[in-house]
Design an enzyme around this catalytic site. Structure first.
Site, PDB file in Angstrom:
ATOM      1  N   CYS B 160       0.796  -1.175   0.073  1.00 29.15           N
ATOM      2  CA  CYS B 160      -0.027  -0.108  -0.009  1.00 29.15           C
ATOM      3  C   CYS B 160       0.971   1.188   0.040  1.00 29.15           C
ATOM      4  O   CYS B 160       0.240   2.350  -0.129  1.00 29.15           O
ATOM      5  CB  CYS B 160      -0.797  -0.120   1.357  1.00 29.15           C
ATOM      6  N   HIS B 300      -1.988   8.016   6.328  1.00 31.71           N
ATOM      7  CA  HIS B 300      -2.493   6.772   5.623  1.00 31.71           C
ATOM      8  C   HIS B 300      -3.758   6.161   6.229  1.00 31.71           C
ATOM      9  O   HIS B 300      -4.321   5.579   5.475  1.00 31.71           O
ATOM     10  CB  HIS B 300      -1.228   5.602   5.993  1.00 31.71           C
ATOM     11  N   GLU B 311      -0.484   5.441  13.912  1.00 32.71           N
ATOM     12  CA  GLU B 311      -0.119   6.379  13.116  1.00 32.71           C
ATOM     13  C   GLU B 311      -0.254   7.666  13.785  1.00 32.71           C
ATOM     14  O   GLU B 311       0.466   8.702  13.730  1.00 32.71           O
ATOM     15  CB  GLU B 311      -0.907   6.505  11.685  1.00 32.71           C
ATOM     16  N   LYS B 330      -9.136   8.346   2.767  1.00 31.65           N
ATOM     17  CA  LYS B 330      -9.822   7.029   2.740  1.00 31.65           C
ATOM     18  C   LYS B 330     -11.193   6.866   3.250  1.00 31.65           C
ATOM     19  O   LYS B 330     -11.738   6.010   3.029  1.00 31.65           O
ATOM     20  CB  LYS B 330      -8.761   5.895   3.427  1.00 31.65           C
ATOM     21  N   HIS B 335      -9.768   2.401   0.439  1.00 26.68           N
ATOM     22  CA  HIS B 335      -8.203   2.346   0.537  1.00 26.68           C
ATOM     23  C   HIS B 335      -7.718   1.734  -0.938  1.00 26.68           C
ATOM     24  O   HIS B 335      -8.093   0.612  -1.247  1.00 26.68           O
ATOM     25  CB  HIS B 335      -7.781   1.247   1.674  1.00 26.68           C
ATOM     26  N   PHE B 394       2.198  -3.338   4.084  1.00 27.57           N
ATOM     27  CA  PHE B 394       2.444  -4.427   4.478  1.00 27.57           C
ATOM     28  C   PHE B 394       4.049  -5.109   4.288  1.00 27.57           C
ATOM     29  O   PHE B 394       4.603  -4.419   3.292  1.00 27.57           O
ATOM     30  CB  PHE B 394       1.756  -5.818   3.857  1.00 27.57           C
TER      31      PHE B 394
END
Lengths: 93, 406
Positions: B160, B300, B311, B330, B335, B394
């Site tokens: 991502c 994010h 975050e 998002k 996403h 990831f």
């Protein structure tokens, strides 16, 4: 292209084997069916690359439920070749 | 050497156009709905932000649509829009132009379709276009072919964070003098049965299936996972000298880039959030900008319970008690996985240009563990000079981009 020999009429009718082959060629080659005269060659005239020709063979197998061995590829270079080959396969089968 | 943004291209669930996406965001609209592309009735998550418009037209032929995977087609449209936005014309861009365009996954729908043909009809019924339509770098290659870009043509794959890494790596390539112009971004089309099932198996997706528009709620206490989306974003980046020489309109400056690894776990973020904080710090150091000068962070934050909290911790650790406003778009867009970092970079550029912060939607029940100003529910005017855009993937990979107003 001469246009005097239209694929749909010159090769046995729009709904027959010839017409169905032309339909597959038109879809795969992104061409108008009525422009696909039998003498048109896939690579030289329709500017297909090797993947596109392989895709055409795959789609013809799907459309007609036939197997086309790689050894037959040399015989299938034009619209007319494809119609003739598929007709032969269906007759033989 | 300064690097500037001269063109934006976005194909997102709100449709085609960076401005169109930004306007939908500031209007507080959601792009999330029930999955329509396949029967999702047995999936854990049955909602997504899908791209609805993908038709043959001036930029895509019927053959393109039949031959290539959606992630490649998305990238082509976004790239063409970016090139036009930059006023580059139709001619080939030449050997000083590069394409750095990533994808997190690649042609998943193509893989699924061909695997089905393999299982049902045998290996001879696999398409000759299967491999080219599945491999991630073919999006970049199709773009290079279409615009005649003869420089480097590569595809970062960092889940991502792919889109953000692509833009950051392009910045480094431009500074190093390896190109004058780069089309940089990310693309993804993983709203497929296997994609949704896979993220669902990880319990990563929201299961608020009866209320799609309220399912993506980053930072809110009721968040229960991300909503999968699809699309592409491409930026035209140039050296300032190259842009000036051709009289290009400068939309923003790409001032800094930070890239770090958690080196902690395959999918879980480091509980100390140190890697995220270091990515942001590196981006600021790269540009010699102090945290106090940052006026906006496009987070994010995907709406997962752990990721959003970490975050927020990273932002607090870096910015202290007075962090800048932070929003997660998002909440509206879902996403976009490998495209997220690129689309959100475009959003950050537009926020700088317009002096307007897009909101975080669905803020109904603030999470006491998240001590941030999340620009809840409504867009907010703000004068700002610098905006950060975060993207984490990831594998524990982190990328932060810093943009400056032009």
């Amino acid at each position: 292209m001469s246009g005097k020999q239209k694929a749909g009429s010159g090769n046995g009718g729009g709904n027959g084997v010839g017409g169905r082959v032309v339909g597959v060629v038109a879809r795969v080659m992104n061409a108008e069916a009525e422009t696909l005269a039998p003498e048109l060659r896939f690579v030289e005239d329709l500017r297909a690359d090797s993947l596109r020709v392989m895709e055409l063979v795959l789609e013809l197998q799907e459309e007609f439920g036939i197997d086309i061995p790689d050894s037959a590829l040399d015989q299938i270079r034009s619209v007319g070749d494809a119609i003739e080959y598929v007709r032969g396969k269906l007759t033989a089968g | 050497m300064d690097v500037v943004v001269t063109g934006l291209g976005v194909l997102a669930p709100f449709g085609r156009g960076a401005e169109r996406t930004f306007e939908a965001l500031v209007a507080g609209r959601s792009a999330v709905g029930r999955i329509t592309r396949f029967d999702a009735s047995e999936q854990r998550s049955r909602i997504a932000a899908e791209v609805r418009e993908l038709e043959a037209g001036a930029d895509l032929s019927a053959a393109d649509l039949r031959t290539y995977d959606r992630f490649q087609l998305f990238a082509l449209l976004a790239a063409l829009d970016a090139v036009r936005d930059a006023g580059l014309g139709d001619g080939p861009l030449g050997d000083r132009a590069a394409v750095v365009l990533g994808a997190g996954i690649g042609g998943l729908e193509t893989i699924e379709r061909n695997h089905e043909a393999l299982r049902e009809k045998g290996p001879r019924r696999v398409s000759p276009y299967f491999i080219p339509s599945a491999i991630p770098n073919l999006a970049a290659s199709l773009v290079a072919m279409r615009v005649g870009a003869l420089g480097a043509c590569i595809s970062p794959a960092s889940a991502c964070a792919s889109g953000a890494h692509a833009i950051g790596e392009a910045l480094w390539a431009l500074r190093a003098g390896r190109a004058d112009l780069v089309l940089a971004g990310g693309t993804e089309a993983a709203v497929t049965p296997l994609g949704v099932a896979g993220f669902g198996a990880m319990r990563a997706l929201s299961e608020r299936n009866d209320d799609p528009a309220r399912a993506s709620r980053p930072f809110d206490r009721g968040r229960d996972g991300f909503v999968i989306g699809e699309g592409a974003g491409v930026l035209v980046l140039e050296t300032a000298a190259h842009a000036a020489a051709r009289g290009a309109r400068v939309r923003a400056r790409l001032a800094g880039y930070g890239a770090t690894a958690d080196a902690h776990h395959i999918t879980q973020p480091d509980p100390e959030a140190a890697g995220m904080a270091r990515a942001m710090a590196r981006a600021l150091e790269d540009a010699r900008v102090s945290p106090a000068d940052v006026g906006y962070v496009n987070a994010h934050a995907t709406s997962t319970p752990l990721g959003d909290r970490l975050e927020a911790k990273a932002i607090r650790d870096l910015f202290g008690d007075r962090p800048p406003p932070v929003s997660s778009t998002k909440s509206a867009l879902g996403h976009l996985l490998g495209a997220a970092g690129a689309v959100e970079a475009a959003i950050a550029v537009l926020a700088l240009e317009r002096g307007l912060l897009p909101p975080t939607l669905n803020q109904e029940d603030p999470d006491p563990q998240i001590e941030l100003d999340v620009v809840p529910n409504e867009a907010r005017p703000a004068g700002l000079r610098y905006a950060l855009s975060n993207a984490f993937g990831f594998g524990g990979t982190n990328a932060t981009l810093l943009f400056a107003g032009s």
